[in-house]
Design an enzyme around this catalytic site. Structure first.
Site: not given
Length: 398
Positions: A147, A150, A152, A155, A266
């Protein structure tokens, strides 16, 4: 410590990488298995280690008596070890006992000498082993597809079932890069703590993938994020009733956090996920989530929704989340970006923090504009509480 490398991202969080296993075993007798990586978190009365490869961890509380730290597991570690890692111990009122005065009871602190543990950002979170491990037969890897990807990690959308006797259903798996594994595990702990909250993205458990390593399996939100709806799907119309419902659900989740003396830090459109034909909103991404603790001054969050006191590195509290709610409310009503997109991030933050820059006025009912302006007020004490926000949006949606 010649063979150990110590790095720190905060005064109380360290990562030790050491090939000298005998050294580690001699310092921490509680480690009965080979360990190469430890994450230590030391406060005055708390000791915690994390084994990155197995995802297992243990927690201990300790008290300081004379020259020894005593762990609740019955293991004593010399206080000099904690000094080497920046542990905040006040030794001014203690002296080293002589050998003649030593006795079996000298290592047993009296109840009066034991103070309450100081709160840390992870206070109240579960152990990693408390989160269910999902077996391979419950994940349909053959039908998984990416999906997003990035810095990190990645997904993937996949299919998940509780057992062989259950049907598969859509799910999402979040994997991280090895250096961000600790953050992923911590986020899973937060989600597990709120697994019964209807406005927090549901977590099913942890899953170890042969390709990506450790992952977190979560419910799949089929309508995407609020940001996608607001900015990318202009053909999908919504009314003020939808706005009130979404914000009520947001305030409900935030009220749960604040009632437990916790803060998200956040809140933004990208972290508000939708499902059930855009009717249900759930919060995600708990990388900055924390329990309120001393010295809350670190600059955390996203510039567009960041409270001015956070950028100024002043002491802040749960009211920083309320400021974010005000910006989000404006964005959903206006269906527009709150600031000039050509403005640099430093320029935006500087003007928000020092020149009281806020989104432009909207032609809307003063009942709405008055509330979001109060939410983003420069003075945190002027902002409503999460309970007041929940009540306001509850009245608005009726």
């Amino acid at each position: 410590f010649q063979n150990a490398t110590v790095t720190s991202s905060s005064p109380s969080r360290f990562l030790i990488s050491s090939p000298d296993l005998e050294f580690l075993r001699s310092v921490l007798p509680v480690l009965l298995f080979p360990v190469c990586f430890l994450q230590l978190e030391c406060t005055l009365y708390h000791f915690h280690y994390f084994h990155c490869e197995t995802g297992r961890e243990k927690e201990y509380t300790y008290t300081y008596t004379h020259n020894t730290c005593h762990l609740s597991a019955g293991v004593a570690v010399h206080r000099q070890f904690f000094h080497c890692f920046g542990s905040k111990m006040d030794t001014s009122s203690h002296s080293k006992p002589s050998s003649s005065s030593a006795s079996p009871s000298s290592h047993s602190p009296s109840p009066a000498s034991v103070a309450a543990p100081r709160k840390t950002r992870d206070s109240g979170l579960c152990m990693t082993q408390d989160i269910p491990e999902i077996p391979a037969h419950c994940i349909d890897n053959l039908n998984s597809h990416q999906l997003g990807k990035g810095t990190y990690g990645v997904v993937e959308k996949t299919r998940y079932r509780r057992s062989r006797n259950h049907e598969y259903k859509p799910a999402a798996i979040k994997y991280s890069s090895p250096i961000h594994l600790n953050t992923l595990i911590r986020e899973a702990k937060v989600m597990w703590a709120f697994r019964d909250d209807t406005n927090i993205r549901k977590i099913y458990g942890l899953y170890r993938c042969p390709r990506h390593g450790q992952g977190v399996v979560m419910e799949y939100m089929d309508c995407g994020s609020m940001a996608e709806l607001i900015y990318d799907r202009k053909s999908v119309d919504y009314t003020i009733d939808h706005v009130a419902s979404w914000l009520f659900q947001l305030a409900s989740a935030v009220h749960t956090f604040h009632s437990n003396d916790q803060v998200h830090r956040d809140l933004k459109l990208q972290n508000m996920l939708l499902c059930d034909r855009y009717r249900t909103m759930k919060l995600c991404d708990f990388g900055t989530f924390t329990t309120m603790h001393q010295s809350m001054t670190s600059n955390r969050g996203t510039p567009i929704t960041m409270a001015p006191e956070v950028f100024r590195c002043e002491d802040y509290n749960t009211k920083s989340d309320i400021c974010s709610i005000g910006i989000i409310m404006w964005q959903i009503i206006a269906r527009n970006h709150p600031y000039n997109r050509n403005l640099s991030v430093p320029g935006l933050l500087y003007n928000v923090a020092t020149a009281s820059l806020r989104p432009p006025d909207l032609e809307c009912n003063p009942i709405l504009s008055g509330f979001y302006k109060r939410c983003w007020h420069d003075d945190p004490d002027t902002r409503p509480t999460a309970a007041e926000s929940l009540e306001y949006f509850g009245l608005l949606k009726t």
